[in-house]
Scaffold this motif. Structure first.
Motif, short mmCIF file in Angstrom:
data_model
loop_
_atom_site.label_atom_id
_atom_site.label_comp_id
_atom_site.label_asym_id
_atom_site.label_seq_id
_atom_site.Cartn_x
_atom_site.Cartn_y
_atom_site.Cartn_z
N LYS A 87 38.46 73.62 42.83
CA LYS A 87 38.46 73.89 41.40
C LYS A 87 38.68 72.61 40.59
O LYS A 87 38.14 72.45 39.49
CB LYS A 87 39.54 74.92 41.05
N LEU A 88 39.47 71.70 41.14
CA LEU A 88 39.72 70.42 40.47
C LEU A 88 38.55 69.46 40.72
O LEU A 88 38.14 68.72 39.82
CB LEU A 88 41.03 69.81 40.97
N LEU A 89 38.00 69.47 41.92
CA LEU A 89 36.90 68.56 42.25
C LEU A 89 35.64 68.88 41.45
O LEU A 89 34.81 68.00 41.21
CB LEU A 89 36.58 68.63 43.75
N GLN A 90 35.50 70.13 41.04
CA GLN A 90 34.29 70.56 40.33
C GLN A 90 34.01 69.68 39.11
O GLN A 90 32.87 69.29 38.86
CB GLN A 90 34.45 72.02 39.91
N GLY A 91 35.06 69.37 38.36
CA GLY A 91 34.88 68.53 37.18
C GLY A 91 34.54 67.10 37.53
O GLY A 91 33.79 66.44 36.80
N LEU A 92 35.08 66.59 38.65
CA LEU A 92 34.79 65.21 39.05
C LEU A 92 33.34 65.06 39.47
O LEU A 92 32.69 64.04 39.19
CB LEU A 92 35.72 64.79 40.19
N PHE A 93 32.80 66.07 40.15
CA PHE A 93 31.40 66.02 40.55
C PHE A 93 30.48 65.97 39.34
O PHE A 93 29.38 65.41 39.39
CB PHE A 93 31.05 67.22 41.43
N LYS A 94 30.90 66.54 38.23
CA LYS A 94 30.07 66.55 37.03
C LYS A 94 29.92 65.16 36.43
O LYS A 94 28.89 64.85 35.80
CB LYS A 94 30.67 67.49 35.98
N VAL A 95 30.92 64.31 36.60
CA VAL A 95 30.88 63.00 35.93
C VAL A 95 30.60 61.84 36.88
O VAL A 95 30.44 60.71 36.42
CB VAL A 95 32.19 62.73 35.16
N LYS A 96 30.52 62.09 38.16
CA LYS A 96 30.22 60.99 39.08
C LYS A 96 28.74 60.64 39.03
O LYS A 96 27.91 61.45 38.64
CB LYS A 96 30.64 61.34 40.51
N ASP A 97 28.40 59.41 39.44
CA ASP A 97 27.00 59.02 39.53
C ASP A 97 26.30 59.89 40.57
O ASP A 97 26.91 60.35 41.55
CB ASP A 97 26.88 57.55 39.94
N SER A 98 25.00 60.09 40.40
CA SER A 98 24.25 60.97 41.30
C SER A 98 24.34 60.51 42.75
O SER A 98 24.55 61.31 43.67
CB SER A 98 22.77 61.02 40.87
N TYR A 99 24.16 59.21 42.98
CA TYR A 99 24.19 58.66 44.34
C TYR A 99 25.21 57.52 44.38
O TYR A 99 24.85 56.35 44.47
CB TYR A 99 22.81 58.15 44.75
N ASN A 100 26.47 57.87 44.27
CA ASN A 100 27.50 56.84 44.16
C ASN A 100 27.89 56.23 45.50
O ASN A 100 28.51 55.16 45.54
CB ASN A 100 28.74 57.40 43.47
N ILE A 101 27.55 56.87 46.62
CA ILE A 101 27.90 56.36 47.94
C ILE A 101 26.62 55.96 48.66
O ILE A 101 25.77 56.81 48.92
CB ILE A 101 28.65 57.42 48.78
N ASP A 102 26.48 54.69 48.99
CA ASP A 102 25.25 54.28 49.67
C ASP A 102 25.27 54.70 51.13
O ASP A 102 26.34 54.93 51.73
CB ASP A 102 25.02 52.77 49.52
N ALA A 103 24.10 54.80 51.72
CA ALA A 103 23.96 55.34 53.07
C ALA A 103 24.67 54.49 54.11
O ALA A 103 25.26 55.01 55.07
CB ALA A 103 22.47 55.46 53.42
N ILE A 104 24.66 53.17 53.93
CA ILE A 104 25.30 52.28 54.90
C ILE A 104 26.82 52.46 54.87
O ILE A 104 27.47 52.58 55.91
CB ILE A 104 24.92 50.82 54.61
N ALA A 105 27.39 52.51 53.67
CA ALA A 105 28.83 52.71 53.55
C ALA A 105 29.26 54.03 54.17
O ALA A 105 30.29 54.12 54.85
CB ALA A 105 29.24 52.66 52.08
N CYS A 106 28.47 55.07 53.93
CA CYS A 106 28.79 56.39 54.47
C CYS A 106 28.79 56.37 55.99
O CYS A 106 29.69 56.90 56.64
CB CYS A 106 27.81 57.43 53.94
N ALA A 107 27.78 55.74 56.59
CA ALA A 107 27.66 55.71 58.04
C ALA A 107 28.78 54.87 58.67
O ALA A 107 29.40 55.28 59.68
CB ALA A 107 26.30 55.15 58.44
N ILE A 108 29.05 53.71 58.09
CA ILE A 108 30.12 52.85 58.64
C ILE A 108 31.48 53.50 58.45
O ILE A 108 32.32 53.50 59.35
CB ILE A 108 30.08 51.47 57.96
N GLY A 109 31.70 54.08 57.28
CA GLY A 109 32.97 54.74 57.02
C GLY A 109 33.21 55.91 57.94
O GLY A 109 34.34 56.16 58.38
N THR A 110 32.15 56.64 58.27
CA THR A 110 32.27 57.77 59.20
C THR A 110 32.74 57.29 60.57
O THR A 110 33.63 57.89 61.19
CB THR A 110 30.92 58.50 59.32
#
Length: 349
Positions: free
Chosen positions: A228-251
């Motif tokens: 319920k709290l995250l819902q508002g954050l998703f509305k204002v974040k950039d569409s693609y704020n996490i790049d694919a490389i960062a996501c893969a390395i972070g995982t």
């Protein structure tokens, strides 16, 4: 002269990060609380095997792969996790989503100075409540303000102290606004407040891969909160704020808990030894549950030592502001780096 900016932006002072020397410079860098050890071999293996297709296409917009991995490590549902371009982006999203001009942003001081910058961007009313000398949480004062957003860094920078979960629970239960618990340094402690997101809808826990996982250059952080709290954050974040490389390395990095915990254990041992060595030189050293130490040097020589160490190729952090201008913040390096620092300090004193 033409004014291009909003009046509150014109009035702002810029956030000043720690000095970043050029790559290849022979510097002992103990000023930005970076992890002195390399990232997980599993994370580096992902980096070496980047598929060009990852770069051609837009990334998954919510960092789904990382959310699933973090979900398994933390034991929370993946839809309770929001991923950001560093935890700083998430702090900014919270202020943008929850604070209107004139609304209150509150936090105890001294703490992470970016909170003030983010609040100033929104033309918020900023309420800074001083910590006492023992850094006990000013609970009643924070509750009395009841800000739209209340920031608590735990462990705190630059003091290094931890706010207990029970204290944070008392605070969350009495606030009507959002309580942001910034756990950037949580990997170096024995206690965390993650349980509070299940107990209180207005609590969000913020974490980063910059400290415990040695990925400060990657820019990847995440928050945990009720959807319920995250819902508002998703509305204002950039569409693609996490790049694919960062996501893969972070995982890969967050999955390799064995490596991260081994590095953290070494840093804790080095922290204890560095504290002992500094005390023997006459420093007052505050207890720390982070990867840095706040210290008060003898003979009121904080700024002098900072400048002389810098001239000698050793960077530490000096804050020229009330309450901190007689202190230094020192990141914990490798044992070799720490001993280089101690020898230099011994000579200067």
């Amino acid at each position: 002269m033409t004014k291009y900016f909003r009046s509150n932006v014109d009035a702002m002072a810029s956030y000043i990060p720690g000095e970043q020397p050029q790559h290849g410079t022979q510097i002992v860098k103990l000023n930005s609380n970076e992890n002195p050890y390399p990232p997980s071999p599993a994370a580096l293996a992902v980096l070496k095997n980047i598929d060009g297709e990852w770069l051609r296409r837009y990334p998954e917009p919510f960092g789904g792969e990382f959310r699933q991995a973090a979900s398994k490590v933390l034991g929370v549902p993946s839809d309770w996790i929001v991923v950001g371009n560093g935890s700083d982006e998430l702090l900014g999203l919270i202020v943008r989503a929850c604070v209107e001009p004139g609304k209150k942003v509150v936090y105890p001081m001294p703490t992470y100075v970016l909170y003030r910058t983010l609040a100033e961007m929104q033309a918020a009313e900023i309420v800074e409540i001083p910590y006492s000398e023992d850094y006990s949480l000013p609970l009643e004062e924070l509750v009395a303000v009841d800000g739209s957003v209340t920031f608590i860094a735990s462990p705190n920078s630059p003091s290094g102290h931890l706010v207990t979960t029970n204290e944070l629970r008392k605070l969350a239960s009495q606030l009507s606004g959002v309580l942001v618990i910034d756990e950037a340094y949580i990997d170096f402690t024995e206690e965390n407040a993650l349980v509070l997101v299940e107990e209180y809808e207005n609590v969000i826990i913020i974490r980063t891969l910059s400290k415990g996982y040695s990925l400060a250059g990657l820019r990847l952080g995440f928050g945990v909160a009720n959807p319920k709290l995250l819902q508002g954050l998703f509305k204002v974040k950039d569409s693609y704020n996490i790049d694919a490389i960062a996501c893969a390395i972070g995982t890969a990095a967050i999955t390799d808990q064995v490596y991260k915990n081994a590095c953290v254990a070494k840093i804790k041992a080095s922290r204890n030894q560095l504290a002992t060595d500094l005390k023997q030189l006459g420093f007052h050293v505050w207890d720390s549950q982070t990867n840095f130490l706040l210290v008060h040097p003898p003979q009121k020589k904080a700024e002098y030592l900072y400048q002389k160490l810098k001239e000698g190729g050793i960077l530490i952090r000096y804050f020229k502001q009330p309450g901190l201008d007689d202190k230094l913040r020192i990141s914990v390096g490798t044992d070799e780096q720490n001993q280089t620092l101690v020898k230099a300090l011994s000579s200067l004193l």
